[in-house]
Write a protein that holds these residues in place. Sequence first.
Motif, mmCIF file in Angstrom:
data_model
loop_
_atom_site.group_PDB
_atom_site.id
_atom_site.type_symbol
_atom_site.label_atom_id
_atom_site.label_comp_id
_atom_site.label_asym_id
_atom_site.label_seq_id
_atom_site.Cartn_x
_atom_site.Cartn_y
_atom_site.Cartn_z
ATOM 1 N N SER A 73 7.712 -9.524 8.066
ATOM 2 C CA SER A 73 7.323 -9.910 9.419
ATOM 3 C C SER A 73 6.723 -8.758 10.210
ATOM 4 O O SER A 73 6.137 -8.981 11.265
ATOM 5 C CB SER A 73 8.524 -10.473 10.186
ATOM 6 O OG SER A 73 9.526 -9.488 10.355
ATOM 7 N N ASN A 74 6.853 -7.540 9.702
ATOM 8 C CA ASN A 74 6.286 -6.388 10.399
ATOM 9 C C ASN A 74 5.908 -5.303 9.394
ATOM 10 O O ASN A 74 6.248 -5.393 8.206
ATOM 11 C CB ASN A 74 7.259 -5.852 11.459
ATOM 12 C CG ASN A 74 8.595 -5.473 10.867
ATOM 13 O OD1 ASN A 74 8.679 -4.802 9.848
ATOM 14 N ND2 ASN A 74 9.680 -5.913 11.502
ATOM 15 N N TYR A 75 5.242 -4.298 9.885
ATOM 16 C CA TYR A 75 4.757 -3.210 9.034
ATOM 17 C C TYR A 75 5.896 -2.509 8.297
ATOM 18 O O TYR A 75 5.794 -2.232 7.104
ATOM 19 C CB TYR A 75 3.970 -2.212 9.880
ATOM 20 C CG TYR A 75 3.482 -1.008 9.108
ATOM 21 C CD1 TYR A 75 2.370 -1.113 8.280
ATOM 22 C CD2 TYR A 75 4.121 0.215 9.214
ATOM 23 C CE1 TYR A 75 1.922 -0.015 7.561
ATOM 24 C CE2 TYR A 75 3.673 1.316 8.504
ATOM 25 C CZ TYR A 75 2.576 1.198 7.675
ATOM 26 O OH TYR A 75 2.135 2.277 6.965
ATOM 27 N N SER A 108 -1.967 -7.608 8.825
ATOM 28 C CA SER A 108 -0.996 -8.574 9.325
ATOM 29 C C SER A 108 -1.494 -10.017 9.249
ATOM 30 O O SER A 108 -0.728 -10.906 8.846
ATOM 31 C CB SER A 108 -0.577 -8.223 10.759
ATOM 32 O OG SER A 108 0.443 -9.093 11.192
ATOM 33 N N PRO A 109 -2.762 -10.306 9.580
ATOM 34 C CA PRO A 109 -3.226 -11.693 9.461
ATOM 35 C C PRO A 109 -3.181 -12.241 8.024
ATOM 36 O O PRO A 109 -2.946 -13.437 7.825
ATOM 37 C CB PRO A 109 -4.670 -11.636 9.978
ATOM 38 C CG PRO A 109 -4.683 -10.466 10.905
ATOM 39 C CD PRO A 109 -3.751 -9.469 10.278
ATOM 40 N N ILE A 110 -3.365 -11.388 7.041
ATOM 41 C CA ILE A 110 -3.269 -11.829 5.639
ATOM 42 C C ILE A 110 -1.834 -12.235 5.324
ATOM 43 O O ILE A 110 -1.585 -13.292 4.734
ATOM 44 C CB ILE A 110 -3.751 -10.724 4.678
ATOM 45 C CG1 ILE A 110 -5.244 -10.472 4.879
ATOM 46 C CG2 ILE A 110 -3.446 -11.100 3.222
ATOM 47 C CD1 ILE A 110 -5.775 -9.243 4.167
ATOM 48 N N PHE A 111 -0.883 -11.397 5.734
ATOM 49 C CA PHE A 111 0.523 -11.726 5.508
ATOM 50 C C PHE A 111 0.929 -12.965 6.303
ATOM 51 O O PHE A 111 1.716 -13.776 5.819
ATOM 52 C CB PHE A 111 1.416 -10.525 5.854
ATOM 53 C CG PHE A 111 1.502 -9.527 4.729
ATOM 54 C CD1 PHE A 111 2.543 -9.569 3.818
ATOM 55 C CD2 PHE A 111 0.532 -8.553 4.585
ATOM 56 C CE1 PHE A 111 2.611 -8.665 2.774
ATOM 57 C CE2 PHE A 111 0.598 -7.635 3.539
ATOM 58 C CZ PHE A 111 1.641 -7.688 2.633
ATOM 59 N N GLU A 112 0.383 -13.129 7.483
ATOM 60 C CA GLU A 112 0.681 -14.320 8.294
ATOM 61 C C GLU A 112 0.178 -15.589 7.599
ATOM 62 O O GLU A 112 0.881 -16.599 7.535
ATOM 63 C CB GLU A 112 0.053 -14.195 9.688
ATOM 64 C CG GLU A 112 0.408 -15.318 10.623
ATOM 65 C CD GLU A 112 1.889 -15.402 10.941
ATOM 66 O OE1 GLU A 112 2.385 -16.550 11.048
ATOM 67 O OE2 GLU A 112 2.557 -14.365 11.066
ATOM 68 N N ALA A 113 -0.995 -15.532 7.052
ATOM 69 C CA ALA A 113 -1.601 -16.707 6.417
ATOM 70 C C ALA A 113 -0.969 -17.054 5.071
ATOM 71 O O ALA A 113 -0.952 -18.223 4.689
ATOM 72 C CB ALA A 113 -3.101 -16.476 6.247
ATOM 73 N N HIS A 114 -0.446 -16.048 4.359
ATOM 74 C CA HIS A 114 -0.042 -16.301 2.973
ATOM 75 C C HIS A 114 1.405 -15.968 2.622
ATOM 76 O O HIS A 114 1.867 -16.389 1.563
ATOM 77 C CB HIS A 114 -0.954 -15.529 2.024
ATOM 78 C CG HIS A 114 -2.390 -15.869 2.175
ATOM 79 N ND1 HIS A 114 -2.937 -17.053 1.711
ATOM 80 C CD2 HIS A 114 -3.396 -15.203 2.770
ATOM 81 C CE1 HIS A 114 -4.223 -17.084 2.005
ATOM 82 N NE2 HIS A 114 -4.530 -15.976 2.650
#
Length: 86
Positions: free
Chosen positions: A55-57, A29-35
């Motif tokens: 935004s979610n799994y 999730s942090p990777i998707f949040e950052a990029h």
Amino acid sequence: MVTGCTYTHGPGPSPCPDVAPITYAAMISPIFEAHCRECHGATVHQALGGGNDYSNYAGIKQQSASLILVCIRHDPGFNQMPKDKD
């Protein structure tokens, strides 16, 4: 990918410095949040993210993992992601 960090040649130390389990919340999730979520977030994915909500799994799992990978690797013939960024 997750199993690529194991010692399979007999007893010995793990080649991986971090032996913590890989979890969606802590690692993915942090990777998707950052990029990704700037365009593929819950409130903007329809306008900016081609309808792909990461935004979610559940939203990420709906997308083909191979399509996500070719886009982030910038393979020829695929939309480069993140858009207009390295």
